[in-house]
Design a protein around this motif. Structure first.
Motif, PDB file in Angstrom:
ATOM      1  N   UNK A   6       0.838  -1.201   0.000  1.00  0.00           N
ATOM      2  CA  UNK A   6       0.000   0.000   0.000  1.00  0.00           C
ATOM      3  C   UNK A   6       0.875   1.255   0.000  1.00  0.00           C
ATOM      4  N   UNK A   7       1.960   1.195   0.758  1.00  0.00           N
ATOM      5  CA  UNK A   7       2.819   2.360   0.942  1.00  0.00           C
ATOM      6  C   UNK A   7       4.211   1.864   1.339  1.00  0.00           C
ATOM      7  N   UNK A   8       5.207   2.713   1.199  1.00  0.00           N
ATOM      8  CA  UNK A   8       6.544   2.366   1.685  1.00  0.00           C
ATOM      9  C   UNK A   8       6.609   2.583   3.188  1.00  0.00           C
ATOM     10  N   UNK A   9       7.804   2.702   3.727  1.00  0.00           N
ATOM     11  CA  UNK A   9       7.926   2.997   5.153  1.00  0.00           C
ATOM     12  C   UNK A   9       7.346   4.387   5.387  1.00  0.00           C
ATOM     13  N   UNK A  10       6.669   4.557   6.522  1.00  0.00           N
ATOM     14  CA  UNK A  10       5.811   5.734   6.659  1.00  0.00           C
ATOM     15  C   UNK A  10       5.790   6.280   8.087  1.00  0.00           C
ATOM     16  N   UNK A  11       6.961   6.658   8.604  1.00  0.00           N
ATOM     17  CA  UNK A  11       7.027   7.244   9.940  1.00  0.00           C
ATOM     18  C   UNK A  11       6.935   8.758   9.883  1.00  0.00           C
ATOM     19  N   UNK A  12       6.790   9.389  11.046  1.00  0.00           N
ATOM     20  CA  UNK A  12       6.586  10.840  11.096  1.00  0.00           C
ATOM     21  C   UNK A  12       7.862  11.621  10.795  1.00  0.00           C
ATOM     22  N   UNK A  13       7.667  12.828  10.265  1.00  0.00           N
ATOM     23  CA  UNK A  13       8.786  13.739  10.094  1.00  0.00           C
ATOM     24  C   UNK A  13       8.710  14.798  11.207  1.00  0.00           C
ATOM     25  N   UNK A  14       9.760  15.605  11.337  1.00  0.00           N
ATOM     26  CA  UNK A  14       9.829  16.597  12.407  1.00  0.00           C
ATOM     27  C   UNK A  14       8.770  17.684  12.226  1.00  0.00           C
TER      28      UNK A  14
ATOM     29  N   UNK B  52       8.347  15.550  17.743  1.00  0.00           N
ATOM     30  CA  UNK B  52       9.161  16.697  18.132  1.00  0.00           C
ATOM     31  C   UNK B  52       8.355  17.904  18.572  1.00  0.00           C
ATOM     32  N   UNK B  53       9.084  18.861  19.153  1.00  0.00           N
ATOM     33  CA  UNK B  53       8.505  20.025  19.816  1.00  0.00           C
ATOM     34  C   UNK B  53       7.727  20.940  18.880  1.00  0.00           C
ATOM     35  N   UNK B  54       6.696  21.560  19.429  1.00  0.00           N
ATOM     36  CA  UNK B  54       5.938  22.595  18.719  1.00  0.00           C
ATOM     37  C   UNK B  54       6.209  23.942  19.384  1.00  0.00           C
ATOM     38  N   UNK B  55       5.975  25.012  18.625  1.00  0.00           N
ATOM     39  CA  UNK B  55       6.170  26.350  19.199  1.00  0.00           C
ATOM     40  C   UNK B  55       5.015  26.706  20.118  1.00  0.00           C
ATOM     41  N   UNK B  56       5.224  27.737  20.930  1.00  0.00           N
ATOM     42  CA  UNK B  56       4.165  28.216  21.821  1.00  0.00           C
ATOM     43  C   UNK B  56       2.950  28.660  21.003  1.00  0.00           C
TER      44      UNK B  56
ATOM     45  N   UNK C 225      -5.145  25.187  22.061  1.00  0.00           N
ATOM     46  CA  UNK C 225      -6.090  25.494  23.154  1.00  0.00           C
ATOM     47  C   UNK C 225      -7.262  26.303  22.610  1.00  0.00           C
ATOM     48  N   UNK C 226      -6.956  27.288  21.786  1.00  0.00           N
ATOM     49  CA  UNK C 226      -7.988  28.183  21.275  1.00  0.00           C
ATOM     50  C   UNK C 226      -8.976  27.449  20.366  1.00  0.00           C
ATOM     51  N   UNK C 227      -8.474  26.529  19.527  1.00  0.00           N
ATOM     52  CA  UNK C 227      -9.331  25.890  18.529  1.00  0.00           C
ATOM     53  C   UNK C 227      -9.651  24.432  18.858  1.00  0.00           C
ATOM     54  N   UNK C 228      -9.336  23.988  20.064  1.00  0.00           N
ATOM     55  CA  UNK C 228      -9.614  22.616  20.501  1.00  0.00           C
ATOM     56  C   UNK C 228      -9.022  21.598  19.520  1.00  0.00           C
ATOM     57  N   UNK C 229      -7.693  21.549  19.519  1.00  0.00           N
ATOM     58  CA  UNK C 229      -7.000  20.597  18.653  1.00  0.00           C
ATOM     59  C   UNK C 229      -5.973  19.824  19.475  1.00  0.00           C
ATOM     60  N   UNK C 230      -5.448  18.751  18.890  1.00  0.00           N
ATOM     61  CA  UNK C 230      -4.556  17.862  19.631  1.00  0.00           C
ATOM     62  C   UNK C 230      -3.346  17.508  18.763  1.00  0.00           C
ATOM     63  N   UNK C 231      -2.206  17.311  19.438  1.00  0.00           N
ATOM     64  CA  UNK C 231      -0.978  16.926  18.720  1.00  0.00           C
ATOM     65  C   UNK C 231      -0.529  15.565  19.215  1.00  0.00           C
ATOM     66  N   UNK C 232      -0.423  14.643  18.270  1.00  0.00           N
ATOM     67  CA  UNK C 232       0.016  13.288  18.589  1.00  0.00           C
ATOM     68  C   UNK C 232       1.450  13.082  18.111  1.00  0.00           C
ATOM     69  N   UNK C 233       2.181  12.262  18.839  1.00  0.00           N
ATOM     70  CA  UNK C 233       3.480  11.813  18.332  1.00  0.00           C
ATOM     71  C   UNK C 233       3.341  10.359  17.903  1.00  0.00           C
TER      72      UNK C 233
END
Lengths: 185, 229
Positions: free
Chosen positions: A73-81, A104-108, A115-123
């Protein structure tokens, strides 16, 4: 560890329920997009034009796969920074983006927008591209095929494993996790 | 006097070896790293940490069994080669053989390849009158941060009037020269249309998420020599 099952698109109450440190298994459709694609998506929004996919409730995966072997279906598929997408992420959240998967880290600014738009960051686990590819069961390029590995693709995932790093309440696993296990030696 | 016999080695063997190394380096996590991950999974205190280490071990198992890259980021091939003085390479050029091996490995192994772009004029513009224009610009693009500076310097070895053999790069050189001379800096920075005498680019493939570039601003007293024995 016990994981929460999530199905995309994500509703606000589902996002509010997530806490930094939660393990999740994501199923449904997520969209592959890296920096080159983000630049174009943001230009489309700023020009008031239609995006190649519905942003409301969407989850974007910061990833550019290796070429798929015949029959896969796809090649290797891990996250980028993720930091390379920081300049674009707040605008996408303002227009309905609910989830980001990367590493990896996100900016402030990005954390404030979550927080303002009710979103989430997954690693997702960086360097586990062969494993993560196993949970991608469908793959269709829907925009910018000329960008190659940086094209936008509609990925169908089943039990894609990720960890909540930044929740919409200000929780931050990168900060808290480190604090929890730091010791004086 | 009888010397050590010279060993003849066909460069095709080099290509084949490099190709195989590119593929196996991407598919098979070295055993020492694998063992260390397994041990770390056992001793890790954090449940999340344990989970992640478990994924990395499983990932290595899948990559090895399915013959797919450990990571979609298939890296940048840096080859350290030692050629003994009693070896005589036959059948082609050493450097081409190595590059061909990398090219074939990344193609046949379904490994991810990376691209390149340009951006130099700003650097020359900021240098202004300082480097005693008219200048000669050596540009290195791609490779890694250590190599790119060497590329920029090597570019300066070329004689003015000789363009890069790749028409695409030669086109970039012409475009850059026109743009630099449109800056108006001129001879000694006193204004004019001769800011640079030439722009030479040397390039290498590089990683998709990095774009090392080095600009070597050389004054008009460009002392360059090459000798062949």
């Amino acid at each position: 560890m016990a994981a929460k099952n999530l199905t995309t698109p994500l509703a606000d109450d589902v996002v509010r329920d997530l806490r930094a440190g939660d393990a999740v298994l994501i199923s449904g459709v997520i969209y592959q997009a890296r920096d080159a694609a983000h630049k174009r998506l943001v230009a489309l929004i700023e020009a008031g034009e239609e995006l190649p996919f519905e942003l409301k409730g969407a989850v974007v995966y910061y990833m550019g796969p290796s070429p798929a072997k015949p029959g896969n279906v796809i090649g290797s598929a891990g996250p980028t920074t993720s930091g390379r997408m920081d300049a674009y992420a707040p605008l996408l959240m303002r227009h309905g983006l609910k989830g980001m998967i990367g590493k990896g880290l996100r900016t402030q600014e990005v954390k404030d927008a979550m927080r303002e738009h009710t979103a989430v960051y997954f690693a997702a686990t960086g360097g586990a591209g062969a494993l993560l590819a196993k949970s991608i069961v469908g793959n269709q390029v829907i925009a910018y095929p000329e960008l190659g590995a940086e094209a936008v693709a509609r990925l169908e995932v089943k039990d894609f494993p990720a960890i909540v790093v930044n929740d919409c309440h200000g929780g931050d696993l990168y900060a808290e996790g480190r604090k929890r296990y730091a010791k004086t030696v | 006097m009888a010397g050590t016999p010279v060993r003849e080695l066909d460069v095709g063997a080099i290509t084949e070896a490099v190709k195989t190394m590119c593929i196996t380096a991407n598919y098979d996590l070295p055993q020492d790293v694998y063992d260390a991950l397994v041990e770390a999974r056992r001793t890790e205190e954090s449940p999340v940490g344990k989970e992640v280490l478990g994924q990395l071990v499983e990932n290595a198992d899948i990559a090895a069994a399915d013959r797919v890259p450990i990571c979609q980021d298939t890296g940048f091939a840096v080859i350290f080669a030692e050629v003994g003085q009693d070896v005589h390479l036959v059948g082609g050029c050493f450097e081409d053989a190595v590059n061909d091996g990398v090219r074939r490995g990344y193609g046949d192994g379904y490994l991810r390849k990376s691209g390149m772009v340009d951006a130099v004029v700003e650097t020359v513009s900021r240098a202004g009158s300082n480097p005693c224009p008219p200048v000669i610009i050596g540009v290195g693009i791609g490779g890694t941060i250590d190599m790119v500076t060497v590329l920029a310097k090597k570019a300066l070895l070329r004689d003015i009037g000789r363009t890069h053999p790749d028409p695409r790069i030669a086109g970039m050189e012409a475009e850059l020269l026109a743009k630099i001379n449109a800056l108006g800096i001129g001879p000694q920075g006193l204004g004019g249309s001769t800011t640079a005498l030439a722009v030479f680019i040397e390039e290498m493939p590089c990683h998709i998420a990095s774009m090392p570039m080095a600009v070597n601003v050389q004054c008009h007293a460009q002392r360059h020599k090459t000798v062949e024995l």
